[in-house]
Design a protein around this motif. Structure first.
Motif, PDB file in Angstrom:
ATOM      1  N   SER A  52       0.842  -1.197   0.000  1.00 37.00           N
ATOM      2  CA  SER A  52       0.000   0.000   0.000  1.00 37.00           C
ATOM      3  C   SER A  52       0.878   1.248   0.000  1.00 37.00           C
ATOM      4  O   SER A  52       2.042   1.206   0.392  1.00 37.00           O
ATOM      5  CB  SER A  52      -0.944   0.004   1.207  1.00 37.00           C
ATOM      6  N   GLY A  53       0.284   2.311  -0.463  1.00 36.29           N
ATOM      7  CA  GLY A  53       0.997   3.578  -0.500  1.00 36.29           C
ATOM      8  C   GLY A  53       0.911   4.286   0.838  1.00 36.29           C
ATOM      9  O   GLY A  53      -0.093   4.188   1.541  1.00 36.29           O
ATOM     10  N   ARG A  54       1.961   4.971   1.198  1.00 36.68           N
ATOM     11  CA  ARG A  54       1.970   5.785   2.412  1.00 36.68           C
ATOM     12  C   ARG A  54       1.439   7.168   2.024  1.00 36.68           C
ATOM     13  O   ARG A  54       2.179   8.117   1.843  1.00 36.68           O
ATOM     14  CB  ARG A  54       3.375   5.832   2.989  1.00 36.68           C
ATOM     15  N   ARG A  55       0.135   7.229   1.889  1.00 37.33           N
ATOM     16  CA  ARG A  55      -0.526   8.407   1.326  1.00 37.33           C
ATOM     17  C   ARG A  55      -0.367   9.661   2.190  1.00 37.33           C
ATOM     18  O   ARG A  55      -0.174  10.746   1.653  1.00 37.33           O
ATOM     19  CB  ARG A  55      -1.995   8.108   1.082  1.00 37.33           C
ATOM     20  N   LEU A  56      -0.458   9.512   3.511  1.00 33.50           N
ATOM     21  CA  LEU A  56      -0.310  10.690   4.364  1.00 33.50           C
ATOM     22  C   LEU A  56       1.093  11.274   4.238  1.00 33.50           C
ATOM     23  O   LEU A  56       1.265  12.491   4.216  1.00 33.50           O
ATOM     24  CB  LEU A  56      -0.630  10.359   5.822  1.00 33.50           C
ATOM     25  N   LYS A  57       2.089  10.405   4.138  1.00 32.98           N
ATOM     26  CA  LYS A  57       3.461  10.886   3.924  1.00 32.98           C
ATOM     27  C   LYS A  57       3.538  11.633   2.596  1.00 32.98           C
ATOM     28  O   LYS A  57       4.111  12.716   2.523  1.00 32.98           O
ATOM     29  CB  LYS A  57       4.448   9.731   3.946  1.00 32.98           C
ATOM     30  N   ALA A  58       2.965  11.059   1.548  1.00 36.04           N
ATOM     31  CA  ALA A  58       3.001  11.685   0.225  1.00 36.04           C
ATOM     32  C   ALA A  58       2.290  13.043   0.240  1.00 36.04           C
ATOM     33  O   ALA A  58       2.801  14.019  -0.329  1.00 36.04           O
ATOM     34  CB  ALA A  58       2.372  10.766  -0.818  1.00 36.04           C
ATOM     35  N   ILE A  59       1.160  13.115   0.908  1.00 36.63           N
ATOM     36  CA  ILE A  59       0.423  14.384   0.990  1.00 36.63           C
ATOM     37  C   ILE A  59       1.260  15.434   1.713  1.00 36.63           C
ATOM     38  O   ILE A  59       1.355  16.583   1.273  1.00 36.63           O
ATOM     39  CB  ILE A  59      -0.941  14.175   1.673  1.00 36.63           C
ATOM     40  N   GLY A  60       1.891  15.033   2.822  1.00 36.86           N
ATOM     41  CA  GLY A  60       2.746  15.964   3.558  1.00 36.86           C
ATOM     42  C   GLY A  60       3.899  16.472   2.705  1.00 36.86           C
ATOM     43  O   GLY A  60       4.221  17.668   2.707  1.00 36.86           O
ATOM     44  N   VAL A  61       4.506  15.579   1.950  1.00 36.67           N
ATOM     45  CA  VAL A  61       5.617  15.971   1.074  1.00 36.67           C
ATOM     46  C   VAL A  61       5.118  16.903  -0.027  1.00 36.67           C
ATOM     47  O   VAL A  61       5.784  17.887  -0.365  1.00 36.67           O
ATOM     48  CB  VAL A  61       6.321  14.721   0.485  1.00 36.67           C
ATOM     49  N   MET A  62       3.940  16.630  -0.554  1.00 35.95           N
ATOM     50  CA  MET A  62       3.405  17.501  -1.606  1.00 35.95           C
ATOM     51  C   MET A  62       3.144  18.915  -1.077  1.00 35.95           C
ATOM     52  O   MET A  62       3.398  19.898  -1.776  1.00 35.95           O
ATOM     53  CB  MET A  62       2.154  16.892  -2.232  1.00 35.95           C
ATOM     54  N   ASN A 124      14.877   1.115   0.789  1.00 41.82           N
ATOM     55  CA  ASN A 124      14.468   2.385   1.379  1.00 41.82           C
ATOM     56  C   ASN A 124      14.771   3.527   0.393  1.00 41.82           C
ATOM     57  O   ASN A 124      15.273   4.580   0.761  1.00 41.82           O
ATOM     58  CB  ASN A 124      15.147   2.617   2.728  1.00 41.82           C
ATOM     59  N   SER A 125      14.453   3.244  -0.859  1.00 39.40           N
ATOM     60  CA  SER A 125      14.744   4.183  -1.947  1.00 39.40           C
ATOM     61  C   SER A 125      13.798   5.381  -1.888  1.00 39.40           C
ATOM     62  O   SER A 125      12.856   5.429  -1.090  1.00 39.40           O
ATOM     63  CB  SER A 125      14.567   3.476  -3.289  1.00 39.40           C
ATOM     64  N   ALA A 126      14.035   6.321  -2.769  1.00 41.51           N
ATOM     65  CA  ALA A 126      13.171   7.499  -2.869  1.00 41.51           C
ATOM     66  C   ALA A 126      11.732   7.097  -3.189  1.00 41.51           C
ATOM     67  O   ALA A 126      10.791   7.784  -2.797  1.00 41.51           O
ATOM     68  CB  ALA A 126      13.707   8.453  -3.927  1.00 41.51           C
ATOM     69  N   ILE A 127      11.563   5.983  -3.870  1.00 40.03           N
ATOM     70  CA  ILE A 127      10.221   5.450  -4.149  1.00 40.03           C
ATOM     71  C   ILE A 127       9.738   4.613  -2.966  1.00 40.03           C
ATOM     72  O   ILE A 127       8.598   4.726  -2.532  1.00 40.03           O
ATOM     73  CB  ILE A 127      10.234   4.617  -5.447  1.00 40.03           C
ATOM     74  N   GLY A 128      10.617   3.798  -2.434  1.00 37.58           N
ATOM     75  CA  GLY A 128      10.269   2.881  -1.350  1.00 37.58           C
ATOM     76  C   GLY A 128       9.760   3.548  -0.083  1.00 37.58           C
ATOM     77  O   GLY A 128       8.947   2.969   0.646  1.00 37.58           O
ATOM     78  N   VAL A 129      10.189   4.782   0.164  1.00 37.55           N
ATOM     79  CA  VAL A 129       9.723   5.456   1.380  1.00 37.55           C
ATOM     80  C   VAL A 129       8.233   5.787   1.318  1.00 37.55           C
ATOM     81  O   VAL A 129       7.615   6.055   2.352  1.00 37.55           O
ATOM     82  CB  VAL A 129      10.529   6.746   1.693  1.00 37.55           C
ATOM     83  N   TYR A 130       7.660   5.719   0.127  1.00 39.78           N
ATOM     84  CA  TYR A 130       6.229   5.994  -0.035  1.00 39.78           C
ATOM     85  C   TYR A 130       5.400   4.703  -0.089  1.00 39.78           C
ATOM     86  O   TYR A 130       4.212   4.735  -0.397  1.00 39.78           O
ATOM     87  CB  TYR A 130       5.966   6.813  -1.297  1.00 39.78           C
ATOM     88  N   LEU A 131       6.031   3.571   0.197  1.00 35.70           N
ATOM     89  CA  LEU A 131       5.353   2.269   0.135  1.00 35.70           C
ATOM     90  C   LEU A 131       5.439   1.536   1.466  1.00 35.70           C
ATOM     91  O   LEU A 131       6.379   1.743   2.239  1.00 35.70           O
ATOM     92  CB  LEU A 131       5.991   1.404  -0.961  1.00 35.70           C
ATOM     93  N   ARG A 132       4.457   0.660   1.674  1.00 36.59           N
ATOM     94  CA  ARG A 132       4.439  -0.185   2.878  1.00 36.59           C
ATOM     95  C   ARG A 132       3.893  -1.546   2.485  1.00 36.59           C
ATOM     96  O   ARG A 132       2.859  -1.651   1.829  1.00 36.59           O
ATOM     97  CB  ARG A 132       3.550   0.461   3.937  1.00 36.59           C
ATOM     98  N   ALA A 133       4.624  -2.599   2.891  1.00 36.13           N
ATOM     99  CA  ALA A 133       4.143  -3.963   2.631  1.00 36.13           C
ATOM    100  C   ALA A 133       3.011  -4.265   3.605  1.00 36.13           C
ATOM    101  O   ALA A 133       3.107  -3.958   4.795  1.00 36.13           O
ATOM    102  CB  ALA A 133       5.280  -4.966   2.797  1.00 36.13           C
TER     103      ALA A 133
END
Length: 134
Positions: A52-62, A124-133
């Motif tokens: 799943s995507g770490r959507r709250l993290k992505a929103i904060g970064v945006m 823990n890549s730039a993409i991976g930080v926005y993902l969660r298993a």
């Protein structure tokens, strides 16, 4: 004309020139690249049921990216135009699809999204930080 008036006139005349000198937001790598990473992570989370995507993290970064763009002199209207631009969406999609293909991902094989997603999370890549298993 006094020195103060001369300086004021120079500033007033050069302000529009400075505003026009900004590069397009697509060329501001600290903003464009981060949006690209979020887009790739979103695509992975959409096609892989076990990630799943770490959507709250992505929103904060945006929100932070918007603030950075504002500090660089971009108006909210300019930012919105960049984000909503069909040409920019097409460019980002093409760039993302090339990355996916390069990493062995196929839309016909959803598990390939999972494989890439797990690899990105592990690194823990730039993409991976926005993902969660899951």
């Amino acid at each position: 004309m006094t020195v103060v008036r001369l300086l004021a006139a120079i500033c007033a005349i050069s302000m529009p020139v400075m505003a026009e000198a900004k590069p397009p937001l697509r060329d501001v790598k600290e903003i464009d690249n981060e949006l690209y990473y979020i887009a790739i992570a979103n695509e992975i989370s959409e096609y892989c049921p076990s990630i799943s995507g770490r959507r709250l993290k992505a929103i904060g970064v945006m929100w932070d990216l918007r603030s950075k763009a504002n500090k660089l002199g971009y108006s909210d209207k300019e930012i919105r135009a960049y984000v909503d631009s069909d040409a920019e969406k097409d460019r980002m999609r093409a760039k993302g699809e090339a990355y996916l293909i390069q990493n062995g991902v196929s839309y016909e094989n959803p598990n390939s999204f999972c494989t890439l997603g797990r690899k990105e999370i592990e690194r823990n890549s730039a993409i991976g930080v926005y993902l969660r298993a899951n």
